[in-house]
Design a protein around this motif. Sequence first.
Motif, PDB file in Angstrom:
ATOM      1  N   VAL A 181      -7.273  -4.104 -25.204  1.00 43.76           N
ATOM      2  CA  VAL A 181      -7.502  -5.235 -26.111  1.00 43.76           C
ATOM      3  C   VAL A 181      -8.972  -5.640 -26.032  1.00 43.76           C
ATOM      4  N   ALA A 182      -9.536  -6.026 -27.173  1.00 43.66           N
ATOM      5  CA  ALA A 182     -10.864  -6.663 -27.149  1.00 43.66           C
ATOM      6  C   ALA A 182     -10.628  -8.170 -27.137  1.00 43.66           C
ATOM      7  N   HIS A 183     -11.176  -8.840 -26.154  1.00 41.17           N
ATOM      8  CA  HIS A 183     -10.947 -10.284 -26.006  1.00 41.17           C
ATOM      9  C   HIS A 183     -11.371 -11.018 -27.282  1.00 41.17           C
ATOM     10  N   VAL A 184     -12.612 -10.788 -27.689  1.00 42.36           N
ATOM     11  CA  VAL A 184     -13.107 -11.236 -28.997  1.00 42.36           C
ATOM     12  C   VAL A 184     -13.687  -9.988 -29.648  1.00 42.36           C
ATOM     13  N   PRO A 185     -13.326  -9.696 -30.897  1.00 43.37           N
ATOM     14  CA  PRO A 185     -13.790  -8.449 -31.517  1.00 43.37           C
ATOM     15  C   PRO A 185     -15.220  -8.551 -32.014  1.00 43.37           C
ATOM     16  N   THR A 186     -15.740  -7.420 -32.443  1.00 37.54           N
ATOM     17  CA  THR A 186     -17.082  -7.399 -33.025  1.00 37.54           C
ATOM     18  C   THR A 186     -17.064  -7.994 -34.430  1.00 37.54           C
ATOM     19  N   SER A 187     -15.872  -8.052 -35.038  1.00 35.87           N
ATOM     20  CA  SER A 187     -15.776  -8.284 -36.476  1.00 35.87           C
ATOM     21  C   SER A 187     -15.305  -9.669 -36.895  1.00 35.87           C
ATOM     22  N   PHE A 192     -22.933  -0.241 -15.165  1.00 37.21           N
ATOM     23  CA  PHE A 192     -23.033   0.869 -16.121  1.00 37.21           C
ATOM     24  C   PHE A 192     -24.185   0.595 -17.082  1.00 37.21           C
ATOM     25  N   ASP A 193     -24.401   1.551 -17.993  1.00 38.33           N
ATOM     26  CA  ASP A 193     -25.466   1.345 -18.987  1.00 38.33           C
ATOM     27  C   ASP A 193     -24.931   0.752 -20.286  1.00 38.33           C
ATOM     28  N   SER A 194     -23.642   0.784 -20.499  1.00 41.30           N
ATOM     29  CA  SER A 194     -23.062   0.150 -21.691  1.00 41.30           C
ATOM     30  C   SER A 194     -21.577  -0.089 -21.458  1.00 41.30           C
ATOM     31  N   ALA A 195     -21.032  -1.002 -22.222  1.00 40.04           N
ATOM     32  CA  ALA A 195     -19.597  -1.267 -22.119  1.00 40.04           C
ATOM     33  C   ALA A 195     -18.806  -0.034 -22.549  1.00 40.04           C
ATOM     34  N   SER A 196     -19.317   0.678 -23.556  1.00 38.76           N
ATOM     35  CA  SER A 196     -18.605   1.871 -24.041  1.00 38.76           C
ATOM     36  C   SER A 196     -18.530   2.930 -22.957  1.00 38.76           C
ATOM     37  N   THR A 197     -19.634   3.122 -22.212  1.00 39.38           N
ATOM     38  CA  THR A 197     -19.614   4.094 -21.113  1.00 39.38           C
ATOM     39  C   THR A 197     -18.560   3.682 -20.090  1.00 39.38           C
ATOM     40  N   ALA A 198     -18.553   2.396 -19.735  1.00 37.58           N
ATOM     41  CA  ALA A 198     -17.610   1.908 -18.721  1.00 37.58           C
ATOM     42  C   ALA A 198     -16.166   2.161 -19.168  1.00 37.58           C
ATOM     43  N   LEU A 207      -9.209  -4.457 -20.393  1.00 36.09           N
ATOM     44  CA  LEU A 207      -9.701  -5.515 -21.275  1.00 36.09           C
ATOM     45  C   LEU A 207     -11.167  -5.292 -21.619  1.00 36.09           C
ATOM     46  N   ASP A 208     -11.447  -5.263 -22.908  1.00 34.60           N
ATOM     47  CA  ASP A 208     -12.825  -5.180 -23.392  1.00 34.60           C
ATOM     48  C   ASP A 208     -13.313  -6.615 -23.609  1.00 34.60           C
ATOM     49  N   ALA A 209     -14.068  -7.114 -22.627  1.00 31.97           N
ATOM     50  CA  ALA A 209     -14.565  -8.496 -22.712  1.00 31.97           C
ATOM     51  C   ALA A 209     -16.051  -8.506 -23.062  1.00 31.97           C
ATOM     52  N   THR A 210     -16.477  -7.480 -23.808  1.00 32.92           N
ATOM     53  CA  THR A 210     -17.890  -7.332 -24.166  1.00 32.92           C
ATOM     54  C   THR A 210     -18.429  -8.552 -24.898  1.00 32.92           C
ATOM     55  N   GLN A 211     -17.588  -9.162 -25.736  1.00 32.45           N
ATOM     56  CA  GLN A 211     -18.069 -10.308 -26.510  1.00 32.45           C
ATOM     57  C   GLN A 211     -17.761 -11.642 -25.828  1.00 32.45           C
ATOM     58  N   THR A 212     -17.181 -11.614 -24.630  1.00 38.02           N
ATOM     59  CA  THR A 212     -16.778 -12.923 -24.071  1.00 38.02           C
ATOM     60  C   THR A 212     -17.391 -13.279 -22.719  1.00 38.02           C
ATOM     61  N   VAL A 213     -17.771 -12.302 -21.900  1.00 37.02           N
ATOM     62  CA  VAL A 213     -18.343 -12.672 -20.594  1.00 37.02           C
ATOM     63  C   VAL A 213     -19.705 -13.336 -20.855  1.00 37.02           C
ATOM     64  N   HIS A 254     -19.783 -16.166 -22.393  1.00 36.97           N
ATOM     65  CA  HIS A 254     -19.533 -16.883 -23.650  1.00 36.97           C
ATOM     66  C   HIS A 254     -18.340 -17.827 -23.477  1.00 36.97           C
ATOM     67  N   LEU A 255     -17.217 -17.267 -23.000  1.00 39.03           N
ATOM     68  CA  LEU A 255     -16.003 -18.032 -22.729  1.00 39.03           C
ATOM     69  C   LEU A 255     -15.647 -17.843 -21.252  1.00 39.03           C
ATOM     70  N   ARG A 256     -14.810 -18.714 -20.718  1.00 36.30           N
ATOM     71  CA  ARG A 256     -14.366 -18.516 -19.326  1.00 36.30           C
ATOM     72  C   ARG A 256     -13.506 -17.252 -19.255  1.00 36.30           C
ATOM     73  N   VAL A 257     -13.832 -16.386 -18.314  1.00 33.45           N
ATOM     74  CA  VAL A 257     -13.082 -15.143 -18.116  1.00 33.45           C
ATOM     75  C   VAL A 257     -12.733 -15.064 -16.632  1.00 33.45           C
ATOM     76  N   ASP A 258     -11.449 -15.089 -16.311  1.00 29.61           N
ATOM     77  CA  ASP A 258     -11.016 -15.019 -14.918  1.00 29.61           C
ATOM     78  C   ASP A 258     -10.002 -13.879 -14.803  1.00 29.61           C
ATOM     79  N   VAL A 259     -10.392 -12.848 -14.063  1.00 30.23           N
ATOM     80  CA  VAL A 259      -9.572 -11.630 -14.079  1.00 30.23           C
ATOM     81  C   VAL A 259      -8.187 -11.858 -13.482  1.00 30.23           C
TER      82      VAL A 259
END
Length: 404
Positions: free
Chosen positions: A165-171, A88-94, A194-200, A202-207
């Motif tokens: 859920v956001a895995h790690v938030p923007t804030s 996609f072009d952005s996480a929000s679009t997805a 799962l919104d993993a925008t701030q973690t893929v 960055h942290l281990r992410v295993d679906v």
Amino acid sequence: MNRVSADGVIDVAAERRRTLGAALSHHFNSAGAALPSSDVLAAVVDHLRLEELLGGYEAAALVKDATEAAYSACAALVGAQPEEIALFDSASTALRVLLDAVRPAPGTRLVAARSTYVSHALHLMTLVRERGSELVVVPTDDARRVDLGALTDVLADGRPSIVTVAHVPTSSGLDEPVADIGRIARAAGATYLLDATQTVGHLRVDVDEIGCDALVTTGRKFLRGPRGTAFAYIRRSFAERLLPTAPDVRGSRWSSGDDWEVLPGARRFETWEASVAARLGLGRAVTEVLERGIDATAAFLCGLAGTVRARLAEVPGIVPADPADARSGIVTFTVDGVPAADVVRRLAERNVRVVAVPAAHGQWDLGDRGIASVVRASVHVYNDHGDVDALVRAVAEVAKEGVR
Ligand SMILES: Cc1ncc(COP(=O)(O)O)c(C=O)c1O
């Protein structure tokens, strides 16, 4: 190319050499848009040159294998299969495309974490206003993570629910217990986005460990990819149950005057038009994470952010805004008496790049905590101790000066 030394420690000097921007500022904004490597940039620019010479369609045909490799790299990074990946072009679009494809019926319960990102929260609230969905913002525990007991209680009646859920938030540097949430959602038969925008990256992410039905992430943040890129994992069985609300020529075939067939797998949600150059850059960026190693990366980012947090906590006038046990590469704080936007501007004058995150980007988190805006400093593998010294020194100077 091996980016991990024998003991799995990140070679920061080598990362800095292949990141031109690392020498130009003290860049602490990987949670906004990180500095890309020279190879990522080359992947993008080389393809644009090819388009210049051949034309866009002809150039795309020539790099088909490399484009496919980008799907495989994204899949490998999150423990999925390539056919479960859509670009996609952005996480929000997805997130928007996927949530719309679920077609929440009136009365569907949308169960959201306080960590939810602004654009997704606004979409959820629109569904409540316009389609009769019900919204439950899950209470948090003492560390401000999703309260797992409360989540279990909310889902206990078994009503159709979508947990998001956001895995790690923007804030903040908080990380949500995403695998525990997955177990609870599955037991209740709820859909889990799962919104993993701030973690893929960055942290281990295993679906599979997390147990989500779909996951979204963006390219430009911890993945260090180009802007305008993102990918989603959509579990095979989940994708097959969902149809795009606006089928596109890319994901569907118009088979007769009044009918069409939808492609199998995640790509049914894609659109035909996209930047092939940017996608090749994303593929290169994800490959670099795989080569570097996600565990070594995560250990480095969390360690360096921990150092930043500890040093800032000793600066008079600094108020830490992360949970006490934060485990991520994102550090947030406020400076007594100085609005976050002023802090950001005054750090920029000292060549230190951070951002301000206003409550408008996370009302259920910052707004709920009564914080108007936080300063956010986020690290990456090109940040060295010289950067950290510059950040801490600049913050201390601004705090000492106070309001100007
Ligand atoms: C947690 C989180 N989710 C989603 C997004 C949106 O990502 P994008 O800008 O790619 O749509 C952001 C952007 O900052 C984010 O921090």
